[in-house]
Design a protein around this motif. Structure first.
Motif, PDB file in Angstrom:
ATOM      1  N   GLY A  39       0.965  -1.430  -0.157  1.00 57.87           N
ATOM      2  CA  GLY A  39       0.063  -0.196  -0.015  1.00 57.87           C
ATOM      3  C   GLY A  39       0.795   1.252  -0.012  1.00 57.87           C
ATOM      4  O   GLY A  39       1.757   1.503  -0.095  1.00 57.87           O
ATOM      5  N   GLY A  40      -0.085   1.998  -0.587  1.00 61.86           N
ATOM      6  CA  GLY A  40       0.821   3.929  -0.322  1.00 61.86           C
ATOM      7  C   GLY A  40       1.902   4.402   0.919  1.00 61.86           C
ATOM      8  O   GLY A  40       2.757   5.122   0.768  1.00 61.86           O
ATOM      9  N   VAL A 222      -2.421  -1.652 -11.948  1.00 62.54           N
ATOM     10  CA  VAL A 222      -1.102  -2.316 -10.294  1.00 62.54           C
ATOM     11  C   VAL A 222      -1.736  -1.662  -9.407  1.00 62.54           C
ATOM     12  O   VAL A 222      -2.480  -0.442  -9.142  1.00 62.54           O
ATOM     13  CB  VAL A 222       0.341  -1.747 -10.613  1.00 62.54           C
ATOM     14  CG1 VAL A 222       1.039  -1.787  -8.890  1.00 62.54           C
ATOM     15  CG2 VAL A 222       0.782  -1.545 -11.668  1.00 62.54           C
ATOM     16  N   SER A 223      -2.738  -2.435  -8.254  1.00 64.01           N
ATOM     17  CA  SER A 223      -3.439  -2.428  -7.309  1.00 64.01           C
ATOM     18  C   SER A 223      -3.489  -3.824  -6.845  1.00 64.01           C
ATOM     19  O   SER A 223      -3.244  -4.503  -6.829  1.00 64.01           O
ATOM     20  CB  SER A 223      -4.698  -2.109  -7.866  1.00 64.01           C
ATOM     21  OG  SER A 223      -4.714  -0.938  -7.894  1.00 64.01           O
ATOM     22  N   VAL A 252      -0.854  -6.889 -11.612  1.00 57.62           N
ATOM     23  CA  VAL A 252      -0.824  -7.270 -10.749  1.00 57.62           C
ATOM     24  C   VAL A 252      -0.815  -6.127  -9.320  1.00 57.62           C
ATOM     25  O   VAL A 252      -1.078  -5.210  -8.807  1.00 57.62           O
ATOM     26  CB  VAL A 252       0.390  -5.908 -11.087  1.00 57.62           C
ATOM     27  CG1 VAL A 252       1.697  -6.442 -10.263  1.00 57.62           C
ATOM     28  CG2 VAL A 252       1.989  -6.210 -12.523  1.00 57.62           C
ATOM     29  N   GLY A 253      -0.641  -7.098  -8.703  1.00 59.21           N
ATOM     30  CA  GLY A 253      -1.434  -7.123  -7.100  1.00 59.21           C
ATOM     31  C   GLY A 253      -0.668  -7.922  -5.952  1.00 59.21           C
ATOM     32  O   GLY A 253       0.635  -8.538  -6.227  1.00 59.21           O
ATOM     33  N   ALA A 254      -0.736  -7.474  -4.744  1.00 62.15           N
ATOM     34  CA  ALA A 254      -0.585  -8.186  -4.084  1.00 62.15           C
ATOM     35  C   ALA A 254      -1.334  -8.351  -2.545  1.00 62.15           C
ATOM     36  O   ALA A 254      -2.163  -7.275  -2.921  1.00 62.15           O
ATOM     37  CB  ALA A 254       0.932  -7.080  -2.825  1.00 62.15           C
ATOM     38  N   LEU A 313      -1.930   6.239  -5.665  1.00 63.00           N
ATOM     39  CA  LEU A 313      -0.063   6.523  -5.630  1.00 63.00           C
ATOM     40  C   LEU A 313       0.479   6.097  -7.665  1.00 63.00           C
ATOM     41  O   LEU A 313       1.426   6.373  -7.508  1.00 63.00           O
ATOM     42  CB  LEU A 313       0.627   6.547  -5.168  1.00 63.00           C
ATOM     43  CG  LEU A 313       1.907   7.165  -4.233  1.00 63.00           C
ATOM     44  CD1 LEU A 313       1.970   8.382  -4.278  1.00 63.00           C
ATOM     45  CD2 LEU A 313       2.514   6.683  -3.664  1.00 63.00           C
ATOM     46  N   GLU A 317       3.377   7.489 -10.184  1.00 65.10           N
ATOM     47  CA  GLU A 317       3.388   6.054 -10.836  1.00 65.10           C
ATOM     48  C   GLU A 317       4.193   5.720 -12.582  1.00 65.10           C
ATOM     49  O   GLU A 317       4.970   5.409 -12.763  1.00 65.10           O
ATOM     50  CB  GLU A 317       3.781   4.733 -10.075  1.00 65.10           C
ATOM     51  CG  GLU A 317       3.892   4.596  -8.266  1.00 65.10           C
ATOM     52  CD  GLU A 317       3.863   3.868  -8.203  1.00 65.10           C
ATOM     53  OE1 GLU A 317       4.040   3.746  -7.020  1.00 65.10           O
ATOM     54  OE2 GLU A 317       3.157   2.874  -8.112  1.00 65.10           O
TER      55      GLU A 317
END
Ligand code: UDP
Length: 402
Positions: A39-40, A222-223, A252-254, A313, A317
């Protein structure tokens, strides 16, 4: 290290930073949030804290601890602060929040600091421990313009003990706030491994390592795997685009440790993707900075289809990598994308698909938009500007205005 930013922003800006920080010599600053990675918030603190120390301001960063029950509740709170929902806050949850808060009060040393930044609602209750002379600042990364009244009322009990609060954008601040409110946009760090230049070879190697074809257009988001980021909306837009253009979509994540919903969303996405080899759902370990950098640089078009967003964010990026970004017309995304100049603001899946198609068909426009996108980030969303805003605020609160 701070001198390394000169090529990006010029010398004058750095001199100014040293000037302000000299006024703050001797003070101690603490940042508290709920996760070291993911996270940001964590992303920014990772860079900001060392920079503040380098400027001679003793700054620490501490993390509160919580279990699944606690984070389930704070996630619910987070969602309810974004918008009123069907869920109710119940008294057991409040009692549990206070229990964990008291446990953290014993673990987290706040006494030895002059200024304490508390990030988001999870650690907010620590303010019970406030000492005379200290300045406590609530740094809110959420859009609380239309909160659920009960959720807001719960937070207000703590908020009123703070000396100031900060939001990303003026419209994020709930209008009933009675303490001093400041606006500071977040930022990215051009020296972070996620943002440094990469060779074309590195980019291609990363894409191929994940089975992505570097020759075929890539739509990227991406998140964290979170419904509010609307990953399903991205896949649906891709399906519409795919009818006309052969392309790939990469999500793309996590999972952030403080977000128990992530795993479920990830599984549903894998299900959705079954049978389409051009859909890539990549669950990357934390700190996959180089990989994310390569994906953002290797993408043809970057999307941020959030339904609600704090700042987002990831938009800056990608813009920093000279990519046109198609983002939902919500939250901080509106502040970053200049519609028609650096990318597009969209309101629907169909709208997203139309803009993706247009950009895939027009490489020159992608290039021009990408150029403007990067310049916008240079002027407004780099970390040095962020740091300066924090220092000016601390200075103001401590009344070192000589
Ligand atoms: N991020 C990451 N890995 C992921 C997904 C996101 O490192 O798998 C990073 C992303 O590059 C960005 C941050 O997490 O720096 C997300 O910040 P943003 O403000 O976009 O969203 P938040 O997660 O705070 O809601």
């Amino acid at each position: 290290m701070i001198e390394k930013y000169i090529p990006y922003i010029g010398e004058e800006f750095i001199d100014e930073l040293f000037l302000i920080s000299r006024k703050l010599k001797g003070i101690k600053v603490l940042h508290v949030n709920s996760t070291k990675e993911g996270g940001g918030v964590a992303e920014i603190l990772n860079r900001l804290v060392p920079l503040m120390n380098e400027l001679g301001i003793e700054t620490d960063w501490q993390i509160i601890k919580g279990d699944r029950t606690f984070f389930n509740f704070t996630k619910k709170l987070h969602n309810l602060l974004h918008m009123p929902g069907k869920e109710e806050i119940n008294s057991d949850e409040i009692v549990y929040y206070l229990k964990i808060t008291y446990e953290n009060m014993n673990q987290i040393d706040t006494e030895n600091y002059d200024v304490i930044f508390i990030h988001d609602p999870q650690p907010m209750g620590l303010v019970i421990k406030k000492q005379p002379g200290q300045k406590w600042i609530w740094r809110c990364h959420i859009d609380t313009s239309t909160p659920d009244p009960k959720a807001w009322h719960f937070l207000e009990n703590f908020l009123n003990a703070y000396d100031a609060c900060i939001f990303h954008m003026p419209e994020f601040a709930y209008e009933g706030i009675t303490i001093p409110t400041y606006i500071i946009a977040p930022s990215i760090d051009p020296l972070h491994p996620k943002h440094i230049e990469l060779s074309q070879e590195e980019i291609i190697n990363t894409l191929t390592r994940f089975g992505i074809n570097p020759e075929k257009p890539i739509i990227l988001q991406v998140s964290r795997f979170d419904r509010l980021k609307d990953p399903f909306g991205v896949l649906k837009a891709y399906k519409l685009v795919k009818k006309k253009y052969d392309c790939q979509v990469v999500l793309v994540g996590a999972f952030a440790p403080d977000d128990p919903e992530g795993e479920q969303v990830y599984k549903e996405l894998l299900n959705f993707a079954t049978g389409d080899k051009d859909i890539f759902i990549l669950n990357l370990p934390p700190n996959s900075h180089k990989e994310i950098n390569a994906f953002q640089r290797g993408a043809t078009v970057v999307v941020q289809k959030s339904l609600k967003e704090g700042f987002g964010l990831v938009v800056s990026e990608a813009m920093w990598k000279a990519k046109p970004v198609i983002g939902s017309n919500v939250g901080g995304i509106k502040r970053q994308i200049v519609h028609g100049i650096t990318g597009y603001l969209v309101n629907s899946i169909e709208g997203t698909a139309v803009r993706i198609r247009y950009l895939l068909a027009n490489p020159e426009i992608r290039k021009t938009m990408g150029f403007h996108a990067k310049e916008r980030v240079r002027h407004r969303f780099l970390i040095i500007r962020h740091l300066r805003d924090y220092l000016l605020l601390i200075n103001r609160l401590l009344k070192n205005n000589d």
